[in-house]
Design a protein around this motif. Structure first.
Motif, PDB file in Angstrom:
ATOM      1  N   PRO A   1       0.806  -1.223   0.000  1.00  0.00           N
ATOM      2  CA  PRO A   1       0.000   0.000   0.000  1.00  0.00           C
ATOM      3  C   PRO A   1       0.841   1.277   0.000  1.00  0.00           C
ATOM      4  N   ILE A   2       2.003   1.234   0.629  1.00  0.00           N
ATOM      5  CA  ILE A   2       2.857   2.422   0.623  1.00  0.00           C
ATOM      6  C   ILE A   2       3.382   2.681  -0.786  1.00  0.00           C
ATOM      7  N   LEU A   3       3.887   1.634  -1.439  1.00  0.00           N
ATOM      8  CA  LEU A   3       4.438   1.813  -2.790  1.00  0.00           C
ATOM      9  C   LEU A   3       3.362   2.211  -3.797  1.00  0.00           C
ATOM     10  N   THR A   4       2.173   1.670  -3.666  1.00  0.00           N
ATOM     11  CA  THR A   4       1.121   2.025  -4.624  1.00  0.00           C
ATOM     12  C   THR A   4       0.530   3.405  -4.341  1.00  0.00           C
ATOM     13  N   SER A   5       0.582   3.843  -3.107  1.00  0.00           N
ATOM     14  CA  SER A   5       0.020   5.147  -2.761  1.00  0.00           C
ATOM     15  C   SER A   5       0.961   6.305  -3.070  1.00  0.00           C
ATOM     16  N   TYR A   6       2.246   6.102  -2.876  1.00  0.00           N
ATOM     17  CA  TYR A   6       3.187   7.216  -2.951  1.00  0.00           C
ATOM     18  C   TYR A   6       4.196   7.138  -4.081  1.00  0.00           C
ATOM     19  N   THR A   7       4.212   6.042  -4.833  1.00  0.00           N
ATOM     20  CA  THR A   7       5.138   5.940  -5.968  1.00  0.00           C
ATOM     21  C   THR A   7       4.417   5.314  -7.161  1.00  0.00           C
ATOM     22  N   THR A   8       5.091   5.332  -8.274  1.00  0.00           N
ATOM     23  CA  THR A   8       4.567   4.661  -9.470  1.00  0.00           C
ATOM     24  C   THR A   8       5.496   3.532  -9.903  1.00  0.00           C
ATOM     25  N   ILE A   9       6.385   3.144  -9.026  1.00  0.00           N
ATOM     26  CA  ILE A   9       7.398   2.144  -9.372  1.00  0.00           C
ATOM     27  C   ILE A   9       6.788   0.793  -9.743  1.00  0.00           C
ATOM     28  N   LEU A  10       5.666   0.439  -9.138  1.00  0.00           N
ATOM     29  CA  LEU A  10       5.045  -0.861  -9.411  1.00  0.00           C
ATOM     30  C   LEU A  10       4.064  -0.816 -10.579  1.00  0.00           C
ATOM     31  N   ASN A  11       3.914   0.328 -11.201  1.00  0.00           N
ATOM     32  CA  ASN A  11       2.968   0.454 -12.308  1.00  0.00           C
ATOM     33  C   ASN A  11       3.547   0.020 -13.649  1.00  0.00           C
ATOM     34  N   LYS A  12       4.808  -0.307 -13.681  1.00  0.00           N
ATOM     35  CA  LYS A  12       5.455  -0.724 -14.927  1.00  0.00           C
ATOM     36  C   LYS A  12       5.080  -2.157 -15.263  1.00  0.00           C
ATOM     37  N   PRO A  13       4.985  -2.482 -16.553  1.00  0.00           N
ATOM     38  CA  PRO A  13       4.626  -3.856 -16.945  1.00  0.00           C
ATOM     39  C   PRO A  13       5.705  -4.858 -16.542  1.00  0.00           C
ATOM     40  N   ALA A  14       5.275  -5.994 -16.041  1.00  0.00           N
ATOM     41  CA  ALA A  14       6.194  -7.074 -15.688  1.00  0.00           C
ATOM     42  C   ALA A  14       6.169  -8.147 -16.768  1.00  0.00           C
TER      43      ALA A  14
END
Length: 110
Positions: free
Chosen positions: A48-61
């Protein structure tokens, strides 16, 4: 039937609690549980921290699947893995506790 409360305890819990074996078991459990709990909480709260405050996990895997979905699936896997590890370790702790009880029955902690 009501117990009168005058029956002696089955085990000498005070002697067991003061024994070096019991203290070693408590330390062994604490040395396992605290790091595992810290890892679980950090891993769990990071999504939840990474999805709320960054876009790092939004990249395609993989294709259209983003790293958010991979991370979320990894949390389920992590939970099952930690559960299996805990059950395995708890069985060992139970054996150690039974050995302590057997020593108390034999009169080693008088």
């Amino acid at each position: 039937m009501k117990k009168s409360g005058t029956e002696p305890p089955l085990y000498n819990y005070e002697a067991i609690a003061q024994s070096p074996d019991f203290k070693a078991l408590k330390k062994k459990k604490r040395n396992f549980i605290i790091p595992i709990a810290a890892f679980f909480l950090l891993f769990y709260i990071s999504l939840p921290i990474l999805t709320s405050y960054t876009t790092i996990l939004n990249k395609p895997a993989i294709g259209d699947i983003t790293w958010v979905w991979v991370f979320a699936l990894a949390q389920f896997i992590m939970t099952w893995a930690l559960c299996m590890i805990y059950v395995s370790k708890a069985n060992g702790f139970d054996k150690d506790a039974e050995a302590i009880i057997e020593k108390e029955k034999a009169g080693d902690y008088v």
